[in-house]
Enzyme design. Structure first.
Site, short mmCIF file in Angstrom:
data_model
loop_
_atom_site.label_atom_id
_atom_site.label_comp_id
_atom_site.label_asym_id
_atom_site.label_seq_id
_atom_site.Cartn_x
_atom_site.Cartn_y
_atom_site.Cartn_z
N LYS A 195 0.84 -1.19 0.00
CA LYS A 195 0.00 0.00 0.00
C LYS A 195 0.88 1.25 0.00
O LYS A 195 1.95 1.27 0.61
CB LYS A 195 -0.87 0.04 1.27
N ARG A 253 -10.51 -11.38 2.61
CA ARG A 253 -11.46 -12.41 2.17
C ARG A 253 -10.83 -13.80 2.18
O ARG A 253 -11.53 -14.79 2.28
CB ARG A 253 -12.01 -12.05 0.79
#
Length: 461
Positions: free
Chosen positions: A240, A314
Site C-alpha cells: 500500500k 477475504r
C-alpha cells in the site's frame, strides 16, 4: 471510568431538555428571577445551548439544555452526549418528554460519550454522570456500552501492541470473563489442520498466524460470528502507499466488532449458543510472503488465484467461514473492514450488509433505524458471479476493473457458506474520521447494535 449509570439513590440535579418551540411555555412555569437569568444568558432553547439555574449557596439547582426537534437532516445521533460533555461535575436526571427509542438513544449516547482511550495519554474523564431514566433498560444499555468500549479499545490500539498475539490475549480475557471455552490453532498447525489460506496470508509476519475460537451457551439457537482479524495490513507484496497504510491498525475492526457484540450477548445472557471465529494475522512483507498470481487451495477445496495480495481479508475469512459452515447453525455472520468500495458507496457512517434471507434483511434495516446504528442492504447480485471466476482457478481474490468491489467480495465469501441457508455479511469501516456526539475520532463499532436488536427475529428467540 466505567460506562455505567449513576446509582438510583444518588442525589441528582434535574436536566431539562427543551427546544426553541417548547422553551417559551416551559419558562412561564419558572420564577421571575429564573426567567431573567435565562434571558440574560441568551438561552432560547436552540440546539446545543446549556444554562445552569443557580440555587442556594451557588450550587446549581437545575440545568436547561436545547435539543434539536426539527428536520431529520438537522438532528444528530446521540445529541445529548454533546450537552453532557459541557456539564459541571455532578449527577443528573432527565426531565424530558422523550420516550421509547429516542430516550434510549440519548441515554446510551451519554454512556458512550464517557468513553476515553487513555492507554498512552491521560484523558480527563467526563465530569457529569446520569441516573438511568425511567422506562429504559439500564442493564441492557450498560452491556451495550461495555461491548462498544471493548471494540473501540481494540481498534484504537496500534499494531505494536495489538498484533495477533495481543489479539489472542484479549480474546482469552473475554472468554474468561464469561466462562466460555476457547481453542487456538497457531503457526504450522494451521496447515496440519487444514487452514491453508490463514497460514499463507500471515506466514510472513514475525507473529504466527492463528485461528481463535470461542464457544458459549448451551441452549437455544446457534449463532456463529466470524471477524476479520488482520492486525496490520501492509498490502503484502502489492504494498500500500503510505496514505493508504496509515489507518491499517484498524484492519482488525471486524474481529473487534464481533468481540464487542459477543460481549453484549454474553453480558445479557441471551438464550443462544454462540461461536466466535477470528483468523488473526498480519499481512506483512518478507521472503516467504505470498505473491500475485499464486494459486491457493482453501479449506473448502476451492482454488483461489491471487491477483492482489492486498485483498487478503477475504482469504482468511474464507477458511474461517468454511469451518463455520461445517456445522449446522441457525445463522452465520461475518464482519470485516473489507473493501474501499463500500466506503465510496456509503461513506464512513453507514455499514453495508448482505443477507441471504430477505426477512433477516428487513429485520436488520428496521433494527438499525431503531437503535441509531445505520446499516444499508446491498445485494448478493448473482449476475456478477462471473467476475470472481478467473481462467485458471475457481475464484479470483481481486477481480480486474474495479466495478462492484464490495459486492464481488461478498459473493466471494458466500461461496464458502454452502450448507447453512442464513448468512449475513457486514462490510464495515470501523473508524470515526472526525469527532461526533458520543463517537470521538478513532475506532468505532458498526452494525453490532443493529444485529443485537435484530437477533430475536433473525434467530426466533
Amino acid at each position: 471510568m466505567p460506562l455505567t449509570f449513576a446509582s438510583a439513590d444518588a442525589p441528582s440535579i434535574p436536566l431539562h431538555l427543551l427546544d426553541a418551540d417548547t422553551f417559551p411555555s416551559w419558562s412561564e412555569t419558572l420564577a421571575e428571577g429564573q426567567r431573567a437569568w435565562l434571558g440574560a444568558n441568551g438561552f432560547t432553547g436552540a440546539a446545543g445551548q446549556l444554562c445552569l439555574l443557580p440555587g442556594a449557596g451557588g450550587i446549581a439547582q437545575a440545568a436547561v439544555a436545547g435539543m434539536t426537534r426539527g428536520k431529520a437532516r438537522d438532528r444528530k445521533r446521540f445529541e445529548l452526549a454533546t450537552i453532557a460533555a459541557k456539564l459541571p461535575e455532578g449527577t443528573y436526571h432527565l426531565e424530558t418528554d422523550l420516550a421509547g427509542d429516542a430516550l434510549e438513544e440519548q441515554a446510551l449516547g451519554w454512556l458512550l460519550g464517557s468513553y476515553r482511550f487513555d492507554r498512552y495519554k491521560k484523558a480527563a474523564p467526563m465530569k457529569a454522570r446520569l441516573k438511568a431514566p425511567e422506562g429504559v433498560d439500564a442493564a441492557r444499555l450498560e452491556a451495550i456500552a461495555a461491548g462498544e468500549s471493548l471494540t473501540r479499545d481494540l481498534i484504537n490500539t496500534p499494531a505494536s501492541d495489538m498484533g495477533p498475539e495481543a489479539l489472542e490475549s484479549a480474546f482469552k480475557e473475554l472468554t474468561a470473563q464469561f466462562d466460555a471455552s476457547m481453542n487456538v490453532v497457531r503457526g504450522d498447525a494451521l496447515l496440519e489442520q487444514n487452514y491453508p489460506m490463514i497460514h499463507t496470508v500471515g506466514r510472513a509476519s514475525t507473529q504466527a498466524p492463528r485461528l481463535l475460537e470461542m464457544r458459549w451457551g448451551a441452549r437455544g439457537p446457534k449463532l456463529t460470528l466470524v471477524g476479520k482479524g488482520v492486525c496490520f495490513d501492509t498490502g503484502g507484496l502489492n504494498l500500500k502507499p503510505g496514505a493508504s497504510m496509515g489507518l491499517m491498525k484498524k484492519d482488525m475492526g471486524g474481529a473487534a466488532t464481533v468481540m464487542g457484540l459477543a460481549h453484549m450477548i454474553m453480558a445479557l445472557d441471551l438464550p443462544l449458543q454462540l461461536r466466535v471465529l477470528i483468523p488473526a494475522v498480519e499481512n506483512a512483507v518478507a521472503g516467504n510472503a505470498f505473491r500475485p498470481q499464486d494459486v491457493l487451495t482453501s479449506r473448502k477445496g476451492l482454488t483461489v488465484e491471487i491477483n492482489n495480495t492486498d485483498a487478503e481479508g477475504r482469504l482468511v475469512l474464507a477458511d474461517a467461514l468454511a469451518l463455520a459452515d461445517e456445522e449446522s447453525v441457525d445463522c452465520i455472520v461475518s464482519m470485516a473492514t473489507l473493501t474501499g468500495a463500500a466506503r465510496v458507496a456509503l461513506g464512513p457512517d453507514i455499514a453495508p450488509f448482505y443477507a441471504t434471507d430477505p426477512n433477516d434483511a428487513a429485520a436488520l434495516s428496521a433494527a438499525g433505524a431503531k437503535v441509531a446504528d445505520p446499516v444499508w442492504q446491498m445485494p448478493f447480485h448473482d449476475p456478477y458471479e462471473g467476475m470472481i471466476e478467473p481462467a485458471i482457478a475457481d475464484l479470483d481474490n481481486a477481480p480486474a476493473g474495479g466495478f462492484a468491489g464490495s459486492i464481488t467480495a461478498a459473493l466471494f465469501l458466500k461461496r464458502f457458506v454452502e450448507h447453512n441457508p442464513k448468512y449475513l455479511h457486514f462490510d464495515i469501516y470501523g473508524w470515526q474520521p472526525s469527532p461526533s456526539p458520543a463517537r470521538p475520532k478513532g475506532g468505532v463499532g458498526q452494525g453490532a447494535r443493529a444485529l443485537l436488536e435484530a437477533l430475536p427475529k433473525v434467530l426466533n428467540l
